[in-house]
Design an enzyme around this catalytic site. Structure first.
Site: not given
Ligand code: EPU
Length: 342
Positions: A164, A238, A337
């Site tokens: 990012r 995010s 972010e």
């Molecule tokens: N999780 C929980 N509780 C919840 C939801 C998620 O514990 O209610 C945990 C789960 O274990 C899951 C983990 O959080 O495995 C990660 O969640 P997710 O796969 O949705 O990804 P993220 O790391 O939270 C990042 C990006 C997103 C992108 C997703 C998918 C950042 C800051 N965010 O989110 O990007 O869509 O991965 O690859 O890196 C954005 O930048 O606006 C964005 C949405």
């Protein structure tokens, strides 16, 4: 060149909050950007460059300078044998570009399906999702230097892509306005289906040999199930980055919370990236936290949502509560972010 005055910025960003811009210019060419910059210089006011407004938080007080909205359009494909290059104007819609690439069977952008915003904004925060980052498909970025008043090409390396992050977020890139982006896409089948949600999707649907369009559909469906619908709610996705912490701090945290979700950071052995969504949900109890019109999204607590009628001040209040709760419970200082316009 039309100069608009006292324009509501709430209509130009996906959070649907924020005040009024004193001036607004829609730039359709490099020349328009140059003239806009000269206008700001003459008036002695600051200017701010806006793309699709999908990763920005605009102050309720608005902006007393000039907003330059980038609307440069261009879509051209060049066949280079093994691969193709796509030269795309900064004002083009990101997902329109992805859908065209997928339709043509050019590989590299499909995992980034469904991300709101413009092509010109994509390198700024090196947009990433489902195991892909835009920096991996970019050959070069054309910029307009608002101090030297000339265009330049930055190679992929010169863009300094990170998680990012890029030169465009750093002081040395602060004078650069992105005008066009050149992507390198593969003609060979190269699908990245390793991300756990994606793998799970194909197993559940019993799709053994997914095509590029299957992958795009999968990503769009997964996104729709996890992220709020922009047509219904205000959001910038995010709101915070996933924190990158030292291995030592990580081991401490892991002792206390053995289930913590974390990822290795490529090329950096002494740190770990931890899932802030997991921390907010399981440690802080902030999943679905609500303060008036603003809240964290039930399916993805890293996402702050304006459920309707909320203000930037309210978003900032909830964000501050999240920052202090995470610090208190884990010692981690999290970083925003979403960009700010003050
Ligand atoms: N999780 C929980 N509780 C919840 C939801 C998620 O514990 O209610 C945990 C789960 O274990 C899951 C983990 O959080 O495995 C990660 O969640 P997710 O796969 O949705 O990804 P993220 O790391 O939270 C990042 C990006 C997103 C992108 C997703 C998918 C950042 C800051 N965010 O989110 O990007 O869509 O991965 O690859 O890196 C954005 O930048 O606006 C964005 C949405």
């Amino acid at each position: 060149m039309k100069i608009e005055e006292n324009i509501s910025l709430a209509n130009l960003n996906t959070f649907k909050t924020g005040g009024v811009a004193r001036y607004l210019i829609r730039a359709h060419s490099v020349d328009d950007i140059k003239n806009a910059v000269l206008f700001a210089r003459e008036k002695n006011i600051p200017f701010f460059v806006l793309g699709g407004g999908s990763n920005i938080l605009i102050s309720d007080q608005g902006f007393s300078g000039l907003v330059i909205k980038i609307e440069i359009s261009e879509v051209s494909w060049i066949d280079k044998g093994d691969f193709v290059t796509a030269l795309i104007g900064a004002g083009e819609n990101w997902d329109k570009f992805v859908s065209l690439a997928v339709e043509k069977g050019f590989y590299g952008a499909e995992n980034l399906s469904g991300i709101p915003g413009t092509v010109g904004a994509s390198p700024v925060q090196n947009i990433g999702a489902y195991g892909a980052e835009v920096g991996n498909t970019i050959l070069w970025v054309e910029i307009f230097d608002t101090v030297a008043l000339e265009t330049k090409k930055l190679s992929n390396l010169e863009c300094q892509f990170g998680y990012r992050d890029s030169i465009f977020k750093k002081p040395e890139g602060k004078n650069f306005v992105i005008t066009r982006v050149c992507f390198k896409l593969s003609k060979e089948t190269e699908l990245n289906t390793n991300y756990s949600d994606v793998k799970k999707y194909f197993v559940e649907k019993n799709i053994k040999d997914p095509t590029i369009s299957d992958l795009r559909s999968a990503i769009l469906e997964i996104r729709a199930s996890k992220l709020p619908d922009l047509k219904k709610y205000g959001t910038a996705g995010s709101f915070f980055k996933n924190p990158i912490i030292s291995k030592k701090d990580y081991e401490e945290l892991k002792k206390k919370y053995p289930e913590i979700v974390s990822y290795e950071v490529v090329g950096q052995n002494d740190v770990m990236k931890v899932s802030l969504a997991w921390i907010l949900d399981k440690i802080c109890g902030l999943r679905g936290a609500r303060e008036g019109n603003i809240g964290t999204y039930e399916n993805q607590p890293l996402v702050i949502v304006n459920f309707g009628g909320g203000t930037t001040t309210e978003i900032e209040n909830l964000a501050n509560r999240i920052i202090s709760t995470v610090k208190e419970k884990t010692g981690i200082i999290i970083e925003q972010e979403v960009q700010k316009l003050k």
